[in-house]
Design an enzyme around this catalytic site. Structure first.
Site, mmCIF file in Angstrom:
data_model
loop_
_atom_site.group_PDB
_atom_site.id
_atom_site.type_symbol
_atom_site.label_atom_id
_atom_site.label_comp_id
_atom_site.label_asym_id
_atom_site.label_seq_id
_atom_site.Cartn_x
_atom_site.Cartn_y
_atom_site.Cartn_z
ATOM 1 N N GLY A 1 0.822 -1.206 0.000
ATOM 2 C CA GLY A 1 0.000 0.000 0.000
ATOM 3 C C GLY A 1 0.855 1.255 0.000
ATOM 4 O O GLY A 1 2.030 1.213 -0.366
ATOM 5 N N LEU B 1 0.583 3.685 -2.022
ATOM 6 C CA LEU B 1 1.025 3.615 -3.420
ATOM 7 C C LEU B 1 1.465 4.980 -3.940
ATOM 8 O O LEU B 1 0.876 6.000 -3.610
ATOM 9 C CB LEU B 1 -0.106 3.044 -4.288
ATOM 10 C CG LEU B 1 -0.624 1.676 -3.845
ATOM 11 C CD1 LEU B 1 -1.741 1.196 -4.756
ATOM 12 C CD2 LEU B 1 0.493 0.636 -3.793
ATOM 13 N N HIS B 2 2.518 4.970 -4.753
ATOM 14 C CA HIS B 2 3.049 6.200 -5.339
ATOM 15 C C HIS B 2 3.299 5.951 -6.817
ATOM 16 O O HIS B 2 2.975 4.873 -7.345
ATOM 17 C CB HIS B 2 4.325 6.633 -4.606
ATOM 18 C CG HIS B 2 5.328 5.530 -4.467
ATOM 19 N ND1 HIS B 2 5.981 4.970 -5.538
ATOM 20 C CD2 HIS B 2 5.752 4.843 -3.376
ATOM 21 C CE1 HIS B 2 6.786 4.019 -5.124
ATOM 22 N NE2 HIS B 2 6.659 3.906 -3.807
ATOM 23 N N HIS C 1 4.680 2.637 -7.968
ATOM 24 C CA HIS C 1 3.700 1.551 -8.089
ATOM 25 C C HIS C 1 2.860 1.723 -9.354
ATOM 26 O O HIS C 1 2.497 0.753 -10.014
ATOM 27 C CB HIS C 1 2.751 1.530 -6.892
ATOM 28 C CG HIS C 1 3.404 1.171 -5.601
ATOM 29 N ND1 HIS C 1 3.707 2.097 -4.639
ATOM 30 C CD2 HIS C 1 3.814 -0.028 -5.114
ATOM 31 C CE1 HIS C 1 4.276 1.491 -3.614
ATOM 32 N NE2 HIS C 1 4.359 0.212 -3.867
ATOM 33 N N ASP D 1 14.105 -2.443 -5.241
ATOM 34 C CA ASP D 1 14.392 -3.399 -4.174
ATOM 35 C C ASP D 1 15.177 -4.561 -4.777
ATOM 36 O O ASP D 1 14.702 -5.699 -4.849
ATOM 37 C CB ASP D 1 13.091 -3.887 -3.541
ATOM 38 C CG ASP D 1 12.330 -2.739 -2.910
ATOM 39 O OD1 ASP D 1 12.906 -2.056 -2.060
ATOM 40 O OD2 ASP D 1 11.180 -2.501 -3.295
ATOM 41 N N SER E 1 9.808 6.124 -3.089
ATOM 42 C CA SER E 1 9.557 5.159 -2.029
ATOM 43 C C SER E 1 8.401 5.675 -1.175
ATOM 44 O O SER E 1 8.240 6.890 -1.007
ATOM 45 C CB SER E 1 10.809 5.026 -1.147
ATOM 46 O OG SER E 1 10.472 4.503 0.118
HETATM 47 O O1 PAF Z 1 8.065 -4.687 -2.039
HETATM 48 C C1 PAF Z 1 7.103 -4.684 -1.248
HETATM 49 O O2 PAF Z 1 6.267 -3.781 -1.244
HETATM 50 C C2 PAF Z 1 6.956 -5.846 -0.269
HETATM 51 O O3 PAF Z 1 8.184 -6.281 0.197
HETATM 52 C C3 PAF Z 1 6.144 -7.008 -0.832
HETATM 53 C C4 PAF Z 1 6.833 -7.655 -2.011
HETATM 54 C C5 PAF Z 1 4.763 -6.517 -1.249
HETATM 55 C C6 PAF Z 1 5.968 -8.088 0.234
HETATM 56 O O4 PAF Z 1 5.314 -7.592 1.351
#
Ligand code: PAF
Length: 299
Positions: free
Chosen positions: A36, A38-39, A42, A163, A198
């Site tokens: 969640g 979200l930015h 995403h 990541d 982020s």
């Molecule tokens: O990258 C993320 O937002 C989290 O690590 C994930 C992959 C949704 C797992 O909780």
């Protein structure tokens, strides 16, 4: 229309219906797992998923197993209504937004069985945040199991390159456990000054923000040195970051992209990955960059 489900059973039924109702014989189902808040990073993942798949599924769940710091878990931004709007705007078909008890009945005692990511999960981010990658691998395995469509649908899942360590762990998880999911990767999304987007950036003050820019600057410097065949001098960059105010550097390393093992800091001859993590103000930030070796030796 985007449908939202809070239970495993309802979500599984919805995925099965969506796959069966698809006009395609072998629909591609894309999963976008998120925590969640979200930015636009995403949004890029959602657009890529929408473009590549017939059915798009997203999850919104702040996974306590991957937080080593209870304060960080507590303060992690939660804004489901806003997230659902963004997911709907991007044409997501079904959203899985379970509560804690639904995902981990009896938490914190459960889940009893968790994924162990071994040495890979103990390097760098894993060393600084013990148990983090085991927590990620556990929730990702559960999400893939819950959201996986029935055959003959094809399943893929999207993750951000930012990541990079998580990505290496998830690729290995899928390979080692034979999870029938194709991993797709979206390059890092940066703001106009180069800061990697982020969910945690909203907690940076103006001063922290300026300090945070030194992280991506260090990575761009490494990429330029690698491409021009110069010595990387990672140590020099570390010293520079440690001397500059506002950044509490945890690590800056150049690693093998597959096993995350550190490689020599001289001139690189194979593609490598630069990883950086630092505390800036109240948040811990991570960033990464692909390093490409020079095509020909410098004159
Ligand atoms: O990258 C993320 O937002 C989290 O690590 C994930 C992959 C949704 C797992 O909780």
């Amino acid at each position: 229309m985007t449908q939202v489900f809070h239970t495993v059973t309802a979500m599984r039924d919805a995925v099965e219906r969506a796959a069966q109702d698809s006009p395609k014989q072998q629909p591609v189902v894309s999963i976008v797992p998120t925590m969640g808040a979200l930015h636009s990073g995403h949004a890029g993942l959602l657009r890529a998923a929408r473009n590549s798949a017939d059915i798009v599924l997203a999850s919104v769940f702040v996974n306590p197993l991957q937080f080593d710091d209870p304060q960080d878990y507590q303060h992690y931004p939660r804004q489901l209504d806003h997230d659902l709007q963004l997911l709907a705007q991007h044409g997501v078909d079904c959203v899985f937004a379970p509560g804690l008890e639904e995902m981990y009945p009896g938490y914190p005692e459960g889940p009893l069985i968790r994924v162990n990511t071994g040495k890979l999960g103990q390097r760098w981010e894993g060393a600084s945040r013990p148990g983090h990658f085991d927590g990620v691998a556990t929730v990702v395995t559960k999400l893939f199991t819950i959201l996986h469509p029935p055959a003959p649908a094809v399943c893929e899942a999207w993750f951000g390159q930012k990541d990079a360590e998580q990505l290496a762990v998830i690729r290995r998880l899928v390979a080692d456990l034979n999870l029938p999911v194709r991993i797709r990767v979206l390059p890092i999304v940066r703001d106009k000054n180069g800061l990697a987007l982020s969910s945690r950036n909203v907690r940076l003050s103006d001063e922290d923000y300026d300090a945070a820019l030194s992280l991506s600057r260090a990575l761009f410097t490494l990429a330029a040195r690698a491409e021009s065949g110069k010595t990387l001098d990672v140590e020099g960059l570390r010293d520079h970051l440690r001397a500059s105010g506002g950044v509490d550097l945890d690590y800056l390393v150049v690693v093998d992209p597959n096993n995350l093992q550190e490689i020599a800091h001289g001139v690189i001859h194979e593609p490598a990955l630069a990883l950086i993590a630092a505390r800036v103000g109240p948040v811990r930030l991570i960033d990464t960059m692909d390093l490409r070796p020079a095509l020909s030796p410098p004159q």
